[in-house]
Design a protein around this motif. Structure first.
Motif, PDB file in Angstrom:
ATOM      1  N   ARG A 162       0.843  -1.198   0.000  1.00  0.00           N
ATOM      2  CA  ARG A 162       0.000   0.000   0.000  1.00  0.00           C
ATOM      3  C   ARG A 162       0.888   1.261   0.000  1.00  0.00           C
ATOM      4  N   LEU A 163       0.438   2.285  -0.737  1.00  0.00           N
ATOM      5  CA  LEU A 163       1.207   3.528  -0.890  1.00  0.00           C
ATOM      6  C   LEU A 163       2.646   3.196  -1.313  1.00  0.00           C
ATOM      7  N   ARG A 164       2.745   2.414  -2.377  1.00  0.00           N
ATOM      8  CA  ARG A 164       4.019   1.818  -2.776  1.00  0.00           C
ATOM      9  C   ARG A 164       5.090   2.862  -3.117  1.00  0.00           C
ATOM     10  N   PHE A 165       4.672   4.042  -3.546  1.00  0.00           N
ATOM     11  CA  PHE A 165       5.654   5.055  -3.935  1.00  0.00           C
ATOM     12  C   PHE A 165       6.537   5.472  -2.763  1.00  0.00           C
ATOM     13  N   LEU A 166       6.046   5.321  -1.521  1.00  0.00           N
ATOM     14  CA  LEU A 166       6.848   5.672  -0.344  1.00  0.00           C
ATOM     15  C   LEU A 166       7.963   4.654  -0.098  1.00  0.00           C
ATOM     16  N   ASN A 167       7.821   3.464  -0.656  1.00  0.00           N
ATOM     17  CA  ASN A 167       8.837   2.417  -0.445  1.00  0.00           C
ATOM     18  C   ASN A 167      10.209   2.815  -0.969  1.00  0.00           C
ATOM     19  N   LYS A 168      10.231   3.745  -1.922  1.00  0.00           N
ATOM     20  CA  LYS A 168      11.509   4.159  -2.496  1.00  0.00           C
ATOM     21  C   LYS A 168      12.400   4.871  -1.474  1.00  0.00           C
ATOM     22  N   ALA A 169      11.809   5.290  -0.362  1.00  0.00           N
ATOM     23  CA  ALA A 169      12.600   5.946   0.690  1.00  0.00           C
ATOM     24  C   ALA A 169      13.543   4.969   1.371  1.00  0.00           C
ATOM     25  N   CYS A 170      13.229   3.667   1.334  1.00  0.00           N
ATOM     26  CA  CYS A 170      14.080   2.685   2.022  1.00  0.00           C
ATOM     27  C   CYS A 170      14.808   1.756   1.056  1.00  0.00           C
ATOM     28  N   VAL A 171      14.853   2.117  -0.230  1.00  0.00           N
ATOM     29  CA  VAL A 171      15.592   1.322  -1.211  1.00  0.00           C
ATOM     30  C   VAL A 171      17.090   1.597  -1.051  1.00  0.00           C
ATOM     31  N   ILE A 172      17.873   0.542  -0.936  1.00  0.00           N
ATOM     32  CA  ILE A 172      19.335   0.681  -0.807  1.00  0.00           C
ATOM     33  C   ILE A 172      19.925   0.908  -2.199  1.00  0.00           C
ATOM     34  N   LYS A 173      20.394   2.124  -2.440  1.00  0.00           N
ATOM     35  CA  LYS A 173      20.999   2.450  -3.745  1.00  0.00           C
ATOM     36  C   LYS A 173      22.444   1.971  -3.825  1.00  0.00           C
ATOM     37  N   ASN A 174      23.113   2.045  -2.681  1.00  0.00           N
ATOM     38  CA  ASN A 174      24.535   1.706  -2.644  1.00  0.00           C
ATOM     39  C   ASN A 174      24.830   1.041  -1.307  1.00  0.00           C
ATOM     40  N   PRO A 175      25.529  -0.094  -1.299  1.00  0.00           N
ATOM     41  CA  PRO A 175      25.838  -0.763  -0.021  1.00  0.00           C
ATOM     42  C   PRO A 175      26.568   0.143   0.961  1.00  0.00           C
ATOM     43  N   GLN A 176      27.299   1.141   0.435  1.00  0.00           N
ATOM     44  CA  GLN A 176      28.037   2.055   1.312  1.00  0.00           C
ATOM     45  C   GLN A 176      27.117   2.995   2.087  1.00  0.00           C
ATOM     46  N   ASP A 177      25.823   3.008   1.711  1.00  0.00           N
ATOM     47  CA  ASP A 177      24.872   3.868   2.424  1.00  0.00           C
ATOM     48  C   ASP A 177      24.615   3.385   3.844  1.00  0.00           C
ATOM     49  N   THR A 178      24.948   2.128   4.123  1.00  0.00           N
ATOM     50  CA  THR A 178      24.776   1.579   5.465  1.00  0.00           C
ATOM     51  C   THR A 178      26.136   1.277   6.068  1.00  0.00           C
ATOM     52  N   SER A 179      26.233   1.446   7.386  1.00  0.00           N
ATOM     53  CA  SER A 179      27.492   1.171   8.081  1.00  0.00           C
ATOM     54  C   SER A 179      27.655  -0.327   8.294  1.00  0.00           C
ATOM     55  N   LEU A 180      28.779  -0.720   8.903  1.00  0.00           N
ATOM     56  CA  LEU A 180      29.044  -2.126   9.165  1.00  0.00           C
ATOM     57  C   LEU A 180      27.998  -2.738  10.086  1.00  0.00           C
ATOM     58  N   THR A 181      27.418  -1.899  10.947  1.00  0.00           N
ATOM     59  CA  THR A 181      26.401  -2.394  11.880  1.00  0.00           C
ATOM     60  C   THR A 181      25.017  -2.461  11.242  1.00  0.00           C
ATOM     61  N   GLY A 182      24.925  -2.048   9.970  1.00  0.00           N
ATOM     62  CA  GLY A 182      23.639  -2.105   9.282  1.00  0.00           C
ATOM     63  C   GLY A 182      22.789  -0.871   9.475  1.00  0.00           C
ATOM     64  N   ILE A 183      23.338   0.192  10.083  1.00  0.00           N
ATOM     65  CA  ILE A 183      22.593   1.417  10.338  1.00  0.00           C
ATOM     66  C   ILE A 183      22.843   2.398   9.205  1.00  0.00           C
ATOM     67  N   SER A 184      21.806   3.100   8.779  1.00  0.00           N
ATOM     68  CA  SER A 184      21.938   4.084   7.719  1.00  0.00           C
ATOM     69  C   SER A 184      22.891   5.191   8.146  1.00  0.00           C
ATOM     70  N   SER A 185      23.824   5.515   7.265  1.00  0.00           N
ATOM     71  CA  SER A 185      24.794   6.567   7.592  1.00  0.00           C
ATOM     72  C   SER A 185      24.168   7.952   7.526  1.00  0.00           C
ATOM     73  N   ASN A 186      23.081   8.093   6.774  1.00  0.00           N
ATOM     74  CA  ASN A 186      22.392   9.382   6.670  1.00  0.00           C
ATOM     75  C   ASN A 186      20.910   9.126   6.423  1.00  0.00           C
ATOM     76  N   ARG A 187      20.083   9.386   7.433  1.00  0.00           N
ATOM     77  CA  ARG A 187      18.645   9.122   7.321  1.00  0.00           C
ATOM     78  C   ARG A 187      17.962  10.047   6.312  1.00  0.00           C
ATOM     79  N   TRP A 188      18.631  11.119   5.901  1.00  0.00           N
ATOM     80  CA  TRP A 188      18.065  12.006   4.886  1.00  0.00           C
ATOM     81  C   TRP A 188      18.350  11.487   3.475  1.00  0.00           C
ATOM     82  N   ASP A 189      19.073  10.383   3.395  1.00  0.00           N
ATOM     83  CA  ASP A 189      19.328   9.725   2.104  1.00  0.00           C
ATOM     84  C   ASP A 189      18.757   8.314   2.059  1.00  0.00           C
TER      85      ASP A 189
END
Length: 584
Positions: free
Chosen positions: A294-321
């Motif tokens: 539902r409201l599928r267009f919002l799902n693009k906010a959590c799409v991983i574009k680049n593995p480097q976007d997440t740290s080694l612990t799996g946490i997003s390095s920048n929540r605005w990205d």
């Protein structure tokens, strides 16, 4: 050398022992000892602020020469501001100041606003001069400077309330919430019970004691007492400053929602990942394997574009990205309830109609016996009493009795209660119109058509049923709303439940002002008296009430449609297979 090592080891041990002794000697912060200060702060503040509301329409009409429409609209705007500022206060507390500072600053602003309001009563030049001292017509209005002083006092009180309301209860819970205590749930339950009890008692004192003082001792004392109470509220709160637990500001829930919207927009041209299990960013131990459809267009906010976007612990390095699936689903849950939330706005519009019942009560016989007279502004207490009686009976009598009769646990669905509340709100406006029709007919029969201040030979107790219906409507609809939000939202969104009710009240105040202004504009043309005339005996307040009843009936039909579209409620996040709705 060994002796030197032993000596250094002994010194280090002595230092550690000394530090441990100092820590042990420090008095622990928080705990039950802080609760009287927090509850007293809230109680004094509630009595002071709510005590200003019931008679304020009379102060504006008599002292500032405002008409019914103008005074009512100003009250609507003030109430709207008071309901919207807690949202800003919650954001500021969570993101920057923390709850302690937010409450403290809020207390100071509220106190300054009340002192300023008191000065409008104390300083004769702060308002239009009395009619008896004027050579000019009595309808001379206030100057821009006098209006500025009055309205800025309202603004200070609203800003202060925005700091106190969203933080007070949670700040008290911070003091006693100890997860290591086996009785933690009991302590919290007891605290919430005392907090709500103090709130109800404070409202009753405001509707009776403060209103009585204003009626019998005048505005100087009537506004001075709330200012003194607010000073006591501020003083009591700061007295225990050294023993409070003060959590630092971390992040705001509203910031997380904004991040989802911005990141989804930034990624709007991004394709959805083919690998659902690893293409989306989620928190550790998340219940979600991938976002719902539902409201599928919002799902693009959590799409991983680049593995480097997440740290080694799996946490997003920048929540605005890059946001998490949880953030996206929280926003979806909020959007999903908005249609049903909007159905409660009309109930709040009806509840906010305080000016007209006050003018009705002022023109009726308010005596009980030969010596006691109920203040016109105190009739609102019947609304509060109806709410309290319903809550007690529902929990202690109605539900246990129904469960005993059916031999199974009975629970009224929150949405069903919301619908019943809308119906009772419609009934309240219908009854209000009928009572006003009878009151007006008696006023004309007594020759009071041109004397709106004359007393009609009709008991003001006829106004009690409409207040009781309003109280029951509020108890069923508002409490049902909050329970509905709690059942539908994830735990991380529990704080938004009460905020939604406040926003609804704010929107309702603005809508009430629009309805009132348009009714006045549409009905005063052609030499006719406006439905909401300053002269209660020449106007048609009953038509205004019946218009609100009609709008509420339409709103009830709208509620039924929204309820049908929403589907079953109370669905929890459960662990299912990956073929499910995105849950793990």
């Amino acid at each position: 050398m060994a002796m030197a090592e032993n000596s250094a080891s002994d010194q280090q041990g002595n230092i550690e022992i000394s530090l441990n002794q100092k820590r042990a000697s420090r008095k622990p912060k928080g705990g039950i000892i802080t609760l009287p200060f927090i509850i007293a702060n809230e109680a004094f503040q509630m009595v002071a602020t709510i005590g200003l509301m019931p008679n304020m329409i009379l102060y504006l009409m008599n002292e500032y020469r405002m008409g019914v429409k103008e005074a009512s609209n100003l009250m609507f705007y003030w109430s709207a501001a008071s309901n919207f500022t807690p949202l800003i206060g919650a954001f500021v507390a969570d993101s920057f100041l923390g709850r302690f500072l937010c409450i403290g600053v809020g207390c100071i602003f509220t106190f300054l606003g009340m002192v300023q309001l008191w000065l409008t009563a104390m300083i004769s030049s702060a308002r239009p001069p009395p009619c008896s001292l004027l050579a000019q017509p009595c309808h001379e209005s206030a100057t821009p400077g006098q209006y500025a002083l009055l309205i800025s006092s309202f603004g200070l009180i609203s800003i202060g309330g925005g700091g106190i309301k969203p933080c007070s209860m949670a700040f008290g819970a911070d003091q006693v919430d100890n997860r290591n205590n086996p009785n933690n749930a009991t302590v919290l339950e007891r605290y919430f019970g005392w907090y709500y009890t103090s709130t109800v008692v404070s409202v009753l004192i405001a509707f009776t004691g403060i209103v009585y003082v204003q009626d019998h001792m005048g505005w100087k004392v009537g506004f001075g007492v709330p200012a003194v109470l607010m000073f006591c509220s501020t003083l009591v709160f700061f007295l225990a400053s050294s023993i409070y637990i003060k959590h630092k500001a971390d992040k705001s829930f509203f910031t997380g929602l904004l991040q989802v919207i911005i990141v989804a927009y930034k990624n709007r041209k991004l394709s959805f990942p083919s690998d659902y299990s690893s293409g989306y960013h989620r928190e550790k131990a998340s219940a979600y394997a991938f976002p719902t459809d539902r409201l599928r267009f919002l799902n693009k906010a959590c799409v991983i574009k680049n593995p480097q976007d997440t740290s080694l612990t799996g946490i997003s390095s920048n929540r605005w990205d890059l946001c998490t699936i949880e953030q996206v689903e929280e926003l979806k849950a909020l959007i999903k309830v908005i249609p049903l939330w909007s159905t409660g706005i009309m109930v709040s519009v009806n509840i906010s109609q305080n000016s007209f019942p006050l003018l009705q009560a002022k023109s009726m016989d308010r005596h009980i016996g030969s010596n006691f007279q109920i203040p016109a502004g105190s009739f609102g207490m019947f609304t509060i009493i109806a709410i309290a009686i319903w809550v007690i009976l529902y929990d202690r009598a109605i539900i246990p009795l129904a469960s005993k009769i059916t031999d199974k646990k009975v629970h009224l669905d929150p949405k069903l209660r919301m619908g019943i509340g809308i119906f009772l709100s419609c009934l309240a406006m219908l009854v209000s119109g009928i009572v006003e029709r009878i009151r007006k007919r008696k006023a004309i029969e007594q020759g009071l058509l041109n004397n709106p201040s004359g007393i009609v030979h009709m008991s003001a107790l006829w106004l009690v049923p409409q207040h009781c219906f309003n109280g029951l409507a509020e108890a069923l609809n508002m409490i049902g709303q909050i329970e509905f939000y709690y059942s539908e939202f994830p735990k991380s969104m529990s704080s938004i439940a009460t905020s939604l009710s406040g926003v609804g009240m704010g929107v309702a105040n603005l809508l009430a002002s629009v309805i009132l202004s348009n009714v006045d504009k549409a009905t005063r043309g052609g030499g006719k008296e406006s439905w909401v005339s300053n002269n209660i005996n020449k106007g048609h307040y009953e038509y205004y009430y019946w218009l609100l009843a009609t709008l509420t009936l339409i709103n009830l039909l709208y509620f039924l449609v929204c309820n049908w579209c929403y589907g079953p409620s109370g669905e929890k996040v459960v662990k299912t297979s990956i073929e499910g709705d995105g849950l793990e």
